[in-house]
Enzyme design. Structure first.
Site, PDB file in Angstrom:
ATOM      1  NE  ARG A 175       6.342   4.343  -5.361  1.00 41.96           N
ATOM      2  CZ  ARG A 175       6.922   5.117  -6.272  1.00 41.96           C
ATOM      3  NH1 ARG A 175       7.120   4.663  -7.487  1.00 41.96           N
ATOM      4  NH2 ARG A 175       7.294   6.338  -5.979  1.00 41.96           N
ATOM      5  NE  ARG A 179      17.088   0.754   4.022  1.00 39.24           N
ATOM      6  CZ  ARG A 179      16.606   1.972   3.808  1.00 39.24           C
ATOM      7  NH1 ARG A 179      16.140   2.685   4.809  1.00 39.24           N
ATOM      8  NH2 ARG A 179      16.592   2.479   2.594  1.00 39.24           N
ATOM      9  NE  ARG A 253      -7.141   7.317  -4.943  1.00 41.14           N
ATOM     10  CZ  ARG A 253      -8.239   7.892  -4.435  1.00 41.14           C
ATOM     11  NH1 ARG A 253      -9.357   7.943  -5.135  1.00 41.14           N
ATOM     12  NH2 ARG A 253      -8.193   8.422  -3.223  1.00 41.14           N
ATOM     13  NE  ARG A 284       2.752  12.396   0.006  1.00 40.52           N
ATOM     14  CZ  ARG A 284       3.433  11.670  -0.850  1.00 40.52           C
ATOM     15  NH1 ARG A 284       4.488  10.979  -0.453  1.00 40.52           N
ATOM     16  NH2 ARG A 284       3.082  11.610  -2.125  1.00 40.52           N
ATOM     17  CD  GLU A 309       0.363  14.093  -1.499  1.00 41.97           C
ATOM     18  OE1 GLU A 309       1.463  14.697  -1.437  1.00 41.97           O
ATOM     19  OE2 GLU A 309       0.247  12.929  -1.897  1.00 41.97           O
ATOM     20  CE1 TYR A 357       4.065   6.281  -7.927  1.00 38.38           C
ATOM     21  CE2 TYR A 357       2.960   4.326  -7.129  1.00 38.38           C
ATOM     22  CZ  TYR A 357       3.514   5.550  -6.890  1.00 38.38           C
ATOM     23  OH  TYR A 357       3.512   6.056  -5.612  1.00 38.38           O
ATOM     24  CG  ASP A 359      10.079   6.790  -8.711  1.00 34.15           C
ATOM     25  OD1 ASP A 359       9.029   7.306  -8.289  1.00 34.15           O
ATOM     26  OD2 ASP A 359      10.629   5.820  -8.160  1.00 34.15           O
TER      27      ASP A 359
HETATM   28  N1  UDP Z   1       2.817   3.739   1.919  1.00 36.49           N
HETATM   29  C1  UDP Z   1       2.236   3.439   3.138  1.00 36.49           C
HETATM   30  N2  UDP Z   1       2.581   4.162   4.237  1.00 36.49           N
HETATM   31  C2  UDP Z   1       3.449   5.214   4.173  1.00 36.49           C
HETATM   32  C3  UDP Z   1       4.047   5.505   2.933  1.00 36.49           C
HETATM   33  C4  UDP Z   1       3.698   4.753   1.821  1.00 36.49           C
HETATM   34  O1  UDP Z   1       1.422   2.520   3.234  1.00 36.49           O
HETATM   35  O2  UDP Z   1       3.710   5.847   5.206  1.00 36.49           O
HETATM   36  C5  UDP Z   1       2.427   2.915   0.743  1.00 36.49           C
HETATM   37  C6  UDP Z   1       1.216   3.497   0.001  1.00 36.49           C
HETATM   38  O3  UDP Z   1       0.455   2.413  -0.509  1.00 36.49           O
HETATM   39  C7  UDP Z   1       1.863   4.271  -1.116  1.00 36.49           C
HETATM   40  C8  UDP Z   1       3.058   3.371  -1.453  1.00 36.49           C
HETATM   41  O4  UDP Z   1       3.488   2.874  -0.187  1.00 36.49           O
HETATM   42  O5  UDP Z   1       0.992   4.451  -2.211  1.00 36.49           O
HETATM   43  C9  UDP Z   1       4.204   4.066  -2.156  1.00 36.49           C
HETATM   44  O6  UDP Z   1       4.664   5.128  -1.359  1.00 36.49           O
HETATM   45  P1  UDP Z   1       5.583   6.310  -1.946  1.00 36.49           P
HETATM   46  O7  UDP Z   1       6.053   7.129  -0.813  1.00 36.49           O
HETATM   47  O8  UDP Z   1       6.587   5.714  -2.867  1.00 36.49           O
HETATM   48  O9  UDP Z   1       4.492   7.121  -2.787  1.00 36.49           O
HETATM   49  P2  UDP Z   1       4.604   8.507  -3.609  1.00 36.49           P
HETATM   50  O10 UDP Z   1       5.648   9.355  -2.936  1.00 36.49           O
HETATM   51  O11 UDP Z   1       4.919   8.131  -5.023  1.00 36.49           O
HETATM   52  O12 UDP Z   1       3.219   9.068  -3.442  1.00 36.49           O
END
Ligand code: UDP
Length: 380
Positions: A175, A179, A253, A284, A309, A357, A359
């Site tokens: 996901r 880069r 989860r 976060r 969160e 999962y 979006d």
């Molecule tokens: N992830 C991570 N570090 C970060 C952000 C994301 O390891 O700083 C990993 C983590 O396993 C997460 C996955 O990437 O579940 C997908 O992140 P995304 O931001 O897409 O999650 P969402 O916003 O759907 O919670």
């Protein structure tokens, strides 16, 4: 199939389906929603004290590269030109997320050019000797090498999913883009933004049709025995609950949110700041005023609304946010889906009903596809 439609859940999938049935097939539709509001987890509302629009179930940024989804949803809202970027805190220092050249140079204390960074990471990746990645950990290391993985992915993922990254499907990490340029956009899609006048108005317009009736604060359990025998039920809730957990519970989860109004105009300078390390138990902090830089008034206030969160274990009765899509759980879901197809006149949809999962854009695409198939069945 009976044309008496009852939709369980007023989230995005259910709302799109209701809108299509009402406007395209001119059918009456009743939606039963157990919460006190429409919009599911996309719901947003204005904080009464500050007027800041808050995403009640965590940040939602709309992004898509699917033209049919973009054309559909923009009938109901205009989007701002908000572009999502994220920062992450590791060992007391702030870095750019997703991992890009700024992150790489800051972690290694270098000034690599893109080509130098690629070469450097190739050596790190080769050192790990992973031929065919089988899980999230191997996938991440084979993309970025072990030090970047350990700094920004390993512990965040452990917190988020409460299990080791090597026990998670590799798709979760794809996901995120990685880069070796300074492009720090979180999403790479063609279209992106947040609804100009909020998710709550988007959902109001989606469901504003004389053929649509909405019953809030109404669980499926409460009304299911009162539905006509030949009803078609479109169900966007938990499928194991629907089947009385006959094969055992599906793994999810959950999340807990802790809200605070702080007495500063700008708390963290950005909408989302991730916490990559285990010493902080939240993953976060969201600061919602940053989603609408065009709304001047909240920026004239010496106040801001933030939300921490916390990942949480799921058990029946709590909110399910993320399906744990490993092979075993996916098989269990398939058993439930087969059971529904066999025994009930029921259509499953949404992140909960499909155990995916999704979006927001994939949710809309899936609802539109399901509607198109239904339409063929009904009108030929
Ligand atoms: N992830 C991570 N570090 C970060 C952000 C994301 O390891 O700083 C990993 C983590 O396993 C997460 C996955 O990437 O579940 C997908 O992140 P995304 O931001 O897409 O999650 P969402 O916003 O759907 O919670």
């Amino acid at each position: 199939m009976s044309a008496k439609f009852f939709i369980i859940g007023a989230g995005l999938w259910g709302a799109v389906m209701a809108e299509r049935l009402a406007s395209q097939l001119h059918l009456p539709v009743t939606i039963f929603e157990k919460r006190a509001h429409i919009g599911g987890n996309c719901h947003s509302q204005l904080d009464p004290e500050t007027g800041i629009e808050c995403h009640i179930y965590g940040s939602h940024i709309f992004h898509t590269s699917l033209p049919e989804v973009w054309h559909y949803i923009t009938q109901f809202t205009e989007f701002t030109n908000y572009r999502h970027t994220v920062l992450t805190k590791h060992n007391g220092k702030i870095y750019s997320m997703p991992i890009n050249l700024a992150t790489i140079n800051a972690l290694y204390n270098r000034n690599f050019t893109p080509e130098e960074a690629k070469e450097f990471l190739q050596r790190e990746i080769a050192e790990a000797k992973i031929a065919a990645p089988q899980n999230l950990e191997e996938q991440a290391i084979s993309l970025i090498g072990r030090p970047l993985y350990e700094a920004f992915i390993k512990n965040y993922t452990q917190k988020q999913w409460a299990c080791a990254p090597k026990d998670l499907p590799k798709e979760i990490i794809t996901r995120l883009p990685f880069r070796t340029s300074y492009n720090c956009n979180y999403f790479t899609d063609t279209w992106q933004g947040v609804p100009k006048d909020g998710y709550f108005n988007l959902f109001k317009r989606l469901l504003d049709h004389p053929n649509i009736t909405i019953e809030l604060n109404t669980s499926y359990a409460k009304i299911k025995d009162q539905l006509p025998k030949d009803a078609t039920v479109i169900y966007t809730g938990l499928v194991d609950e629907l089947c009385n957990y006959q094969y055992g519970p599906l793994a999810w989860r959950s999340l807990e949110f802790s809200w605070e109004t702080v007495n500063v105009c700008d708390y963290q300078g950005t909408a989302v700041l991730n916490y990559a390390d285990l010493d902080v138990s939240y993953t976060r902090i969201h600061e919602f005023k940053h989603y609408h830089p065009e709304r001047i008034e909240p920026f004239n206030l010496a106040k801001s609304v933030i939300c921490r969160e916390y990942p949480a274990n799921f058990s029946p009765g709590l909110e399910a946010y993320y399906p744990v899509n490993n092979a075993q759980n996916n098989l269990l879901y398939e058993r439930y889906a087969e059971e529904c197809a066999k025994t009930q006149q029921i259509i499953l949809g949404g992140r909960l009903g499909k155990y995916k999962y999704f979006d927001m854009d994939k949710t809309i695409a899936d609802a539109l596809n399901t509607f198109n198939a239904l339409q063929k069945e009904i009108v030929g």
